[in-house]
Design a protein around this motif. Structure first.
Motif, PDB file in Angstrom:
ATOM      1  N   PHE A 347       0.823  -1.214   0.000  1.00 26.47           N
ATOM      2  CA  PHE A 347       0.000   0.000   0.000  1.00 26.47           C
ATOM      3  C   PHE A 347       0.849   1.253   0.000  1.00 26.47           C
ATOM      4  N   HIS A 348       2.070   1.142   0.542  1.00 27.57           N
ATOM      5  CA  HIS A 348       2.925   2.327   0.665  1.00 27.57           C
ATOM      6  C   HIS A 348       3.395   2.846  -0.689  1.00 27.57           C
ATOM      7  N   LEU A 349       3.188   2.080  -1.754  1.00 28.55           N
ATOM      8  CA  LEU A 349       3.558   2.553  -3.084  1.00 28.55           C
ATOM      9  C   LEU A 349       2.494   3.452  -3.691  1.00 28.55           C
ATOM     10  N   ASN A 350       1.385   3.652  -2.976  1.00 32.49           N
ATOM     11  CA  ASN A 350       0.296   4.480  -3.494  1.00 32.49           C
ATOM     12  C   ASN A 350       0.105   5.695  -2.591  1.00 32.49           C
ATOM     13  N   PRO A 351       0.485   6.877  -3.053  1.00 38.71           N
ATOM     14  CA  PRO A 351       0.405   8.072  -2.202  1.00 38.71           C
ATOM     15  C   PRO A 351      -1.012   8.540  -1.924  1.00 38.71           C
ATOM     16  N   MET A 352      -2.017   7.890  -2.537  1.00 38.62           N
ATOM     17  CA  MET A 352      -3.403   8.249  -2.235  1.00 38.62           C
ATOM     18  C   MET A 352      -3.782   7.870  -0.805  1.00 38.62           C
ATOM     19  N   TYR A 353      -3.095   6.890  -0.233  1.00 38.11           N
ATOM     20  CA  TYR A 353      -3.427   6.429   1.109  1.00 38.11           C
ATOM     21  C   TYR A 353      -2.715   7.268   2.166  1.00 38.11           C
ATOM     22  N   PRO A 354      -3.425   7.764   3.170  1.00 36.13           N
ATOM     23  CA  PRO A 354      -2.739   8.463   4.259  1.00 36.13           C
ATOM     24  C   PRO A 354      -1.765   7.552   5.003  1.00 36.13           C
ATOM     25  N   GLU A 355      -2.064   6.244   5.021  1.00 40.12           N
ATOM     26  CA  GLU A 355      -1.161   5.293   5.672  1.00 40.12           C
ATOM     27  C   GLU A 355       0.185   5.219   4.964  1.00 40.12           C
ATOM     28  N   ALA A 356       0.198   5.514   3.652  1.00 45.86           N
ATOM     29  CA  ALA A 356       1.470   5.525   2.927  1.00 45.86           C
ATOM     30  C   ALA A 356       2.392   6.606   3.487  1.00 45.86           C
ATOM     31  N   LYS A 357       1.831   7.771   3.774  1.00 42.95           N
ATOM     32  CA  LYS A 357       2.634   8.854   4.348  1.00 42.95           C
ATOM     33  C   LYS A 357       3.188   8.437   5.713  1.00 42.95           C
TER      34      LYS A 357
END
Length: 373
Positions: A347-357
């Motif tokens: 999921f961290h490869l998708n900056p749409m997710y706040p969890e990625a940040k």
């Protein structure tokens, strides 16, 4: 009235008991522990916040992996066709909304070059490398199941870490299948790492990888030990762990709880991803030390401080990551584990997710704490 009310309560209680028994009766557990589970509804986790739910919904509505639809599959192509297919996939990848968001959000310079004859890309933040990181460097091993990911997924791995951490990131375009086979990628990582040791102290070098790149990281550590290279200062395995052999042609994680659950909710067969047909590992005995470092405590106990990050139960690699963390901890390695409930694989490869940040912050803080200055 009282009797009638009592009858209704009794009837409801009996009905509830009957439904519970009926539901339990549908579950069959075999002598060896195999559980036959009836169909059930799996809502999104109640732990997710509204922003994440909105991002997940938006991702579901996007075309599924457009480069796969626009381009022929790599694993079924003739070797002579693969270079053109990779170019096709890259062109389609650069049009993805998550890629555009990543490049708009995180500003970096990207330089294409080669180190020790291995193609690499160097990512440096446009805001500059921080004073604390002037003598540090990170190596990225991209995701892509040893078949794809160079200059596509590798950007999603490297851009936010370089920008967030104010540090130089070198992403290795290691050799992939089906053109090459194990241990070609491990050799490439060792070549780049060995070259960097001429300019950097090993304790100032960090290495991280995602999914297949995380597996490669563990295999690379085994390779370093085999060839008497010093250990890096710290490493990160994101969305995967150290491969452990089940048999000659399979890793154990292919038959783990999270892999079976992933197959059930996605209608897939995860064995198709890394099982016997895999082009990079074809004909390789998975039980060898350099292929399955997780099978050997004497390799794992030599790991430097290690960060493991993963999605939750819906991520097929969760079991592998949990086992790797437990093994490292048992062996006395400084191992740190972070998992995000309800999130998909890498999921961290998708900056749409706040969890990625959150993941970018966890990763950069980890390396900041463990790498020497």
């Amino acid at each position: 009235m009282l009797i009638s009310h009592w009858k209704r309560i009794t009837a409801i209680t009996l009905l509830g008991t009957f439904l519970q028994v009926s539901a339990q009766a549908k579950v069959k557990i075999e002598e060896k522990g195999t559980v036959h589970v009836p169909g059930f509804v799996l809502p999104e986790s109640s732990f997710l916040n509204d922003e994440t739910r909105g991002a997940l919904k938006k991702v579901r509505q996007l075309p599924s992996v457009p480069e796969r639809k626009a381009c022929p599959p790599i694993d079924k192509a003739e070797i002579a066709e693969i270079a053109a297919i990779r170019d096709c996939r890259a062109a389609a990848f650069y049009q993805r909304p998550d890629y555009k968001l990543m490049t708009e959000t995180y500003n970096v310079h990207i330089e294409s070059t080669a180190i020790a004859g291995v193609p690499v890309e160097i990512f440096t933040p446009k805001s500059g490398i921080s004073d604390a990181n002037k003598n540090r460097v990170l190596i990225n091993l991209h995701s892509g199941a040893y078949l794809r990911g160079s200059r596509t997924a590798s950007h999603m791995d490297s851009i936010p870490i370089a920008a967030t951490g104010h540090i130089k990131v070198i992403s290795i375009d290691y050799r992939l299948g089906p053109e090459f086979r194990f241990p070609a990628a491990s050799e490439d990582v060792a070549a780049v790492y060995g070259a960097l040791l001429r300019d950097y102290s090993p304790d100032t070098i960090g290495i991280y990888g995602s999914s297949g790149g995380a597996m490669l990281l563990a295999q690379s550590i085994a390779w370093f030990l085999e060839h008497k290279l010093p250990m890096p200062g710290a490493v990160g395995m994101f969305g995967s762990g150290a491969p452990t052999a089940l048999e000659e042609e399979r890793y154990k994680w292919l038959q783990s709880d999270s892999a079976y659950i992933f197959d059930a909710i996605h209608g897939t067969n995860i064995d198709d991803l890394y099982g016997p047909p895999h082009a990079y590992f074809k004909g390789i005995d998975r039980r060898e030390r350099l292929s399955s470092p997780g099978s050997f405590d004497d390799i794992m106990e030599r790991f430097p401080p290690t960060l493991l990050m993963n999605g939750g139960l819906r991520d097929f690699s969760l079991s592998m990551v949990l086992v790797t963390h437990a093994q490292l901890t048992r062996l006395g390695v400084d191992a740190e584990l972070h998992a995000w409930e309800g999130m998909p694989h890498v999921f961290h490869l998708n900056p749409m997710y706040p969890e990625a940040k959150e993941a970018y912050s966890v990763a950069t803080n980890f390396f900041n704490r463990h790498l020497a200055k």
